[in-house]
Structure formats: structure tokens, C-alpha cells
Design a protein around this motif. Structure first.
Motif, PDB file in Angstrom:
ATOM      1  N   THR A  90       0.834  -1.206   0.000  1.00 43.67           N
ATOM      2  CA  THR A  90       0.000   0.000   0.000  1.00 43.67           C
ATOM      3  C   THR A  90       0.866   1.252   0.000  1.00 43.67           C
ATOM      4  OG1 THR A  90      -1.539  -1.236   1.319  1.00 43.67           O
ATOM      5  CG2 THR A  90      -1.962   1.105   1.179  1.00 43.67           C
ATOM      6  N   ALA A  91       1.941   1.209   0.801  1.00 46.38           N
ATOM      7  CA  ALA A  91       2.796   2.399   0.897  1.00 46.38           C
ATOM      8  C   ALA A  91       3.573   2.642  -0.384  1.00 46.38           C
ATOM      9  CB  ALA A  91       3.747   2.239   2.068  1.00 46.38           C
ATOM     10  N   THR A  92       3.829   1.582  -1.132  1.00 42.15           N
ATOM     11  CA  THR A  92       4.716   1.756  -2.290  1.00 42.15           C
ATOM     12  C   THR A  92       3.995   1.659  -3.638  1.00 42.15           C
ATOM     13  OG1 THR A  92       5.222  -0.584  -2.152  1.00 42.15           O
ATOM     14  CG2 THR A  92       6.805   0.906  -1.122  1.00 42.15           C
ATOM     15  N   ARG A 102       5.839   7.123  -6.145  1.00 41.62           N
ATOM     16  CA  ARG A 102       7.053   7.918  -5.946  1.00 41.62           C
ATOM     17  C   ARG A 102       7.923   7.348  -4.811  1.00 41.62           C
ATOM     18  NH1 ARG A 102       8.344  13.407  -6.852  1.00 41.62           N
ATOM     19  NH2 ARG A 102       6.300  13.764  -7.769  1.00 41.62           N
ATOM     20  N   TYR A 103       7.251   6.901  -3.734  1.00 39.47           N
ATOM     21  CA  TYR A 103       7.981   6.387  -2.587  1.00 39.47           C
ATOM     22  C   TYR A 103       8.791   5.149  -2.996  1.00 39.47           C
ATOM     23  CZ  TYR A 103       8.698   4.629   2.151  1.00 39.47           C
ATOM     24  OH  TYR A 103       9.258   4.152   3.311  1.00 39.47           O
ATOM     25  N   ARG A 107      12.915   4.563  -3.070  1.00 40.01           N
ATOM     26  CA  ARG A 107      13.595   3.443  -2.405  1.00 40.01           C
ATOM     27  C   ARG A 107      14.298   2.516  -3.394  1.00 40.01           C
ATOM     28  NH1 ARG A 107       9.865   0.900   2.214  1.00 40.01           N
ATOM     29  NH2 ARG A 107       9.380  -0.435   0.477  1.00 40.01           N
ATOM     30  N   LYS A 108      14.050   2.771  -4.673  1.00 45.65           N
ATOM     31  CA  LYS A 108      14.540   1.852  -5.703  1.00 45.65           C
ATOM     32  C   LYS A 108      16.060   1.878  -5.794  1.00 45.65           C
ATOM     33  CE  LYS A 108      14.073  -0.328  -9.852  1.00 45.65           C
ATOM     34  NZ  LYS A 108      13.335  -1.574 -10.069  1.00 45.65           N
ATOM     35  N   LEU A 230      18.794   8.291  -8.033  1.00 42.10           N
ATOM     36  CA  LEU A 230      17.909   8.218  -9.213  1.00 42.10           C
ATOM     37  C   LEU A 230      16.986   9.432  -9.296  1.00 42.10           C
ATOM     38  CD1 LEU A 230      16.467   4.628  -9.587  1.00 42.10           C
ATOM     39  CD2 LEU A 230      17.832   5.889 -11.236  1.00 42.10           C
ATOM     40  N   GLU A 231      16.591   9.968  -8.093  1.00 40.07           N
ATOM     41  CA  GLU A 231      15.664  11.107  -8.088  1.00 40.07           C
ATOM     42  C   GLU A 231      16.236  12.316  -8.819  1.00 40.07           C
ATOM     43  OE1 GLU A 231      16.196   9.096  -5.141  1.00 40.07           O
ATOM     44  OE2 GLU A 231      15.448  10.521  -3.645  1.00 40.07           O
ATOM     45  N   ASP A 232      17.558  12.463  -8.776  1.00 37.34           N
ATOM     46  CA  ASP A 232      18.160  13.626  -9.445  1.00 37.34           C
ATOM     47  C   ASP A 232      17.914  13.555 -10.949  1.00 37.34           C
ATOM     48  OD1 ASP A 232      18.942  14.193  -6.960  1.00 37.34           O
ATOM     49  OD2 ASP A 232      21.106  14.243  -7.350  1.00 37.34           O
TER      50      ASP A 232
END
Ligand code: C2E
Ligand code: CA
Ligand code: CA
Length: 523
Positions: A90-92, A102-103, A107-108, A230-232
Motif C-alpha cells: 500500500t505504501a509503495t 514515488r515512494y 527506495r529503488k 535516481l531522483e536527481d
């Protein structure tokens, strides 16, 4: 090894069995059994045999109890593990499309290929591309087919994107934004993939018998050799996507450093705007509106002017846009309107004040009360105020817009439909709402004498105004030829550089006296 034996309950169970077996063997080795029998016979008159029997029964019962407890514990742990897995999911994940969210992306950690050669790993890391996809016109579709229809569309779009590549690497970030991680694409294949994404999303989708279409804006960039989060890379893909979106629907762009500069510039401008609003550095200027039949001044349109501390003029479309996006528009509007109302009090009574309201303000249920508060504070009668709204302002939330227009009319404020003919579904807006004036956009005035088709459109617009009994204003009148043409077709009001540009309050007062003196001398 079975999972049970790895769990706490399993380990306890094994310990008990091992301990029991050890005691048993120890007992057998030390002949404890014979000792026990002789103890029981020796002390039978004291009830030793009964005591041993009772201890035996208690031991057996404890054993059964322990087995049952362990079974219970095991069940409970299974339930807990299932609940944990469910909560994790549910959280992911996004509930609607079932895509990771996005979460999950944050964490990926990309699993590196198993190879001995470091160079191959570097090569792999350099070939990871992040794509950002945002739908164009999703809100309009949502309005058309309702939220349930919008959900169906998002699910279908998610399926189509997943069908293009590795489903595990598609994420839904927000309302209508998706992120895709792709591996091993060359620059050429990245471009092809961006085009494929747009094609996949833009194919019509059938919802409740409607064939609806949305567009897609795509931005992408490479992950910098695995040394950055990765977010960058996703952030750079986002910037490229926003730049693509600003060029219209269905564009794709690869990230460029200048896009980052643009964002920084905009952030700096936002800070400056906040300061300018609090210092009241943005002023209303006034552009004359001329009654074409009498030549008299009949009003002024207030236009916001911001001259920065460096003396450079920042154009209204630039700062109004930022004010709208950041929610500063209400403060700016109230401030400018208050200044304009107090300036208008000094004008003759027949000179109206026209004031622009931006589309986002039409979603504000309190707009009328905000305007009335400013009017009553300045003591300008509502009948002297005219609000200009564009066609696009009416489609964001038509129900709220209808209420606001009704309230404004009821208060005695006039409404003009601004930039007529350039927005969304002009005629539908005319049929639905009551307007006091139509302002024909300056793009029509500019070409009405050179282009026969534009001329016919202007003629039709003026005719429409007449038959609906709505006054017409032509914007952008720049020369006498245009003026003669508009006069001949019966246009009511003219506005443009031919009569005057937007000017500060003091010049507007001088303009009023000059204009009436000129008219008196020519009469
Ligand atoms: P608009 O409401 O259509 O305003 C008319 C624009 O046309 C003004 O540009 C004006 O300077 C320009 N204009 C007037 N006469 C002529 C002409 O003869 N030729 C040409 N080429 N242009 C002419 P401006 O002041 O740059 O404003 C642009 C837009 O910014 C306005 O378009 C309006 O939508 C918005 N805006 C300006 N002030 C405000 C404000 O206080 N509040 C809001 N919400 N929007 C504003
Ligand atoms: Ca206007
Ligand atoms: Ca206009």
C-alpha cells in the motif's frame, strides 16, 4: 530450511525438543529410571509414586500446551507477515493503476548486472534513462467524463505505457504524471521511445461510449553513471518535460542545462515578486477606452505595471502567471483593485474602471465578496466597475464561474468577455452566461483590413454583439484605417495605441481634461 524453523517459534520448538532429548539420554545413561523406581517403592507410603505420576501428567500437559502455543504463535506470525506485506504494498503502490509510486521510486536501487568487469558495470550505469510523462488536457477529459471516467483513462494509459517496456520500471508519481526507467537505449532509441510514449498515450480511449483523447508531454535524461540518486535524474527529466509542455501538447525534449537556469531564474523572480507585492511596487496603469460614436472617453482599463528595482519593466503575462501559480494573485489583485478604485474616484462619473480577473480567480467562491469589500472601502459605486474575464476563465470550473458571475451582476458590477474569439468555445460561453460587453481580441483588429477572412469574422462578431444587445469593444486599434473600418461596422468602443497606451494615474487625469477640452474645441 523451512521458514518455520527460522522463526522465533520454530527456534523455540527445536530448543525444547533438543533439551528434552538431551535430558532423556542423560537420564538413560545415568540410569535415573532405576533410581526413580526404587525411590517410588521406597517412599510409596509417603505418596511418592503419586507425586511422580502427577509430575508426569503435568509434564505431558505442559508439552501439549507448548505445542498448541507454538502453533498459535506460528499462525499469528503468518498473519503479521501478510499484514506487513500488505502495508508495504500500500505504501509503495498506487491503488488505481497498481503501479509503484514515488515512494517506491525513492527506495529503488537498480540491481547491477552480475559481471566481473567493472567497465561493463560503468557502461550499464551510463545507459539508464529516466523518462517523465505528463498528460496534456487530462482535466478537460475529467470534466467531460467525470472522475470515474478519468480513472478509467489513467488505468488504460498506465497499461499502454507498461506494454511498451519493462512493467516493473513504470511508476505513477502524481495525478497524471508517470516515470519510466529504461535500460540500454542509444540517443536515437531514446528519441524513438519518447515518440512511442506519445503515440501510445494519444490513441483515443473509449469511455462509456465516448472516444476521448489526451496528449502527452515527455522529458528525459540519463542517470549520471550511477553516482547520483535516481531522483536527481528524474528531476531533470521533469524539467525537460515541463519545457516540452510549455511548447504545446505532444512534445518531447531531452534535458539541457539551460532548463535548470530557467528554473533558477523563475525562482528568483518569484522571490522578487513576493517582495514587490508586499512593498506595493506593482501599480495599475490606465489605458483609455473611447466611445467611437461620440469620441468621448468612457473608461480606463487598469493594466498592472511592474518596473523592477533595476528599472527593467517585467511584462504582466510573466508576473501574473507566477502570481497565479503561487497563489499570490489574490493579494496582488486586491491591492491593485484598491489602488485603481481610489484613482477612479477622482474621474468623472461616466468614466468606468475596467479590471482584469485571471482564470484562477474565477474558481474562488469568495471573489465577489472580496471585490465588494474593496469597493466599499474605497466608496466607488459597483456600477462604475467592469470586470474583464477571458473565455478560458469560464471552463476551469463552470459551476463556480456561473455563481460568481451571477453574484457580480446582482451587485451591479458589469462583466466584459475579454480576448473574444481566441479562447475556448467562445459561442458556447455567450449562450451560457450573460455579458455586458464583448472585447474583440487585438489579433482580429490588427489584420481585419488586410485579410478578407478576418474582416468577415470581425463583421460577424460585431453583428453578434448587436443582435444579442451586448456592447462591443475593439482592442488594439493602432491606425486611422482600422478606426474608420470599425466605425463603419458599428463597433461601440475602441481601445489601442491610437488613443493612448496604458499610463500612470496622474497622466490619466491629465488625459481626461485634455480629451474633454479637445472635444469641446472641435464641437
Ligand atoms: P489584455 O487584458 O488583453 O490587455 C490588453 C493588452 O494589450 C495590454 O498588454 C495592452 O498594453 C495591450 N495593448 C493595448 N492596446 C494595444 C495596441 O494598440 N496594440 C498592441 N499591440 N497592444 C495593445 P499588457 O498590459 O502587456 O497586458 C497583457 C495581459 O496581461 C492583459 O491582456 C491581461 O490579460 C494581463 N493583465 C494585465 N494587467 C492585469 C491585472 O491587473 N490582472 C490580471 N489578472 N491580468 C492582467
Ligand atoms: Ca483585458
Ligand atoms: Ca484583451
Amino acid at each position: 530450511m523451512p521458514a518455520f524453523f527460522q522463526s522465533r517459534a520454530g527456534r523455540q520448538c527445536v530448543s525444547v525438543v533438543v533439551l528434552g532429548a538431551t535430558l532423556w539420554i542423560l537420564g538413560a545413561l545415568l540410569h535415573l529410571g532405576d533410581g526413580l523406581v526404587s525411590f517410588m517403592t521406597g517412599f510409596s507410603k509417603y505418596g511418592a509414586d503419586k507425586l511422580v505420576l502427577a509430575l508426569g501428567i503435568a509434564g505431558a500437559m505442559s508439552f501439549i500446551y507448548s505445542v498448541l502455543r507454538i502453533a498459535d504463535l506460528r499462525k499469528e506470525m503468518e498473519l503479521r507477515a501478510t499484514a506487513q506485506a500488505k502495508a508495504d504494498w500500500t505504501a509503495t503502490h498506487d491503488h488505481l493503476t497498481k503501479l509503484p509510486n514515488r515512494y517506491a521510486f525513492e527506495r529503488k536501487i537498480l540491481s547491477r548486472p552480475i559481471v566481473d568487469d567493472e567497465a561493463e558495470i560503468d557502461e550499464w550505469a551510463r545507459n539508464v534513462t529516466i523518462f517523465s510523462v505528463d498528460l496534456d488536457g487530462f482535466k478537460k477529459v475529467n470534466d467531460l467524463v467525470g472522475h470515474k471516467g478519468g480513472d478509467v483513462l489513467l488505468i488504460e494509459v498506465a497499461k499502454r505505457i507498461c506494454a511498451l517496456g519493462n512493467a516493473d520500471c513504470v511508476y505513477r508519481f502524481g495525478g497524471d504524471e508517470f516515470i519510466i526507467i529504461a535500460f540500454g537505449l542509444t540517443a536515437q532509441r531514446e528519441e524513438r521511445f519518447a515518440r512511442l510514449l506519445i503515440q501510445a498515450v494519444t490513441r483515443p480511449i473509449h469511455i462509456d461510449g465516448f472516444g476521448v483523447e489526451v496528449g502527452a508531454s515527455v522529458g528525459y535524461d540519463r542517470w549520471a553513471d550511477g553516482s547520483e540518486p535516481l531522483e536527481d535524474a528524474a528531476h531533470r527529466a521533469d524539467l525537460a518535460m515541463y519545457e516540452a509542455k510549455s511548447r504545446g501538447p505532444n512534445h518531447y525534449l531531452v534535458f539541457e542545462a539551460s532548463m535548470q537556469d530557467k528554473v533558477a531564474e523563475r525562482a528568483a523572480l518569484e522571490t522578487r515578486l513576493r517582495a514587490a507585492i508586499s512593498k506595493k511596487a506593482i501599480k495599475p496603469f490606465y489605458q483609455p477606452l473611447i466611445d467611437l460614436k461620440t469620441g468621448q472617453l468612457c473608461g480606463f482599463e487598469a493594466l498592472a505595471r511592474w518596473i523592477g528595482e533595476d528599472g527593467v519593466n517585467i511584462p504582466p503575462p510573466v508576473f501574473i502567471d507566477i502570481a497565479e501559480e503561487t497563489g499570490m494573485i489574490t493579494a496582488l489583485f486586491e491591492d491593485l483593485l484598491a489602488q485603481a478604485c481610489s484613482d477612479a474616484l477622482a474621474w468623472p462619473e461616466h468614466v468606468m474602471l475596467s479590471f482584469n480577473v485571471s482564470p484562477v480567480q474565477m474558481e474562488d467562491r469568495l471573489l465577489t465578496s472580496r471585490i465588494l469589500k474593496v469597493l466599499s472601502a474605497s466608496r466607488l459605486p459597483p456600477q462604475r466597475l467592469e470586470i474583464e474575464i477571458t473565455e478560458n476563465a469560464l471552463i476551469q470550473d463552470p459551476a463556480v464561474a456561473a455563481i460568481v458571475l451571477e453574484e457580480l451582476h446582482a451587485a451591479g458590477i458589469q462583466i466584459a468577455l475579454d480576448d473574444f474569439g481566441t479562447g475556448y468555445s467562445s459561442l458556447a460561453q455567450l449562450a451560457r452566461y450573460r455579458f455586458d460587453k464583448i472585447k474583440i481580441d487585438k489579433s482580429f483588429t490588427a489584420t481585419c483590413r488586410e485579410d478578407e477572412r478576418q474582416e468577415k469574422i470581425v463583421r460577424a462578431m460585431l453583428g453578434l454583439g448587436r443582435s444579442l444587445n451586448i456592447k462591443t469593444t475593439a482592442e488594439g486599434v493602432e491606425d486611422h484605417g482600422q478606426l474608420a473600418f470599425l466605425l463603419q461596422l458599428g463597433c461601440d468602443i475602441g481601445q489601442g495605441y491610437l488613443f493612448g497606451k496604458a499610463m500612470p494615474a496622474a497622466e490619466a487625469s491629465a488625459f481626461i481634461s485634455d480629451r474633454s477640452a479637445n472635444l469641446a474645441s472641435t464641437a
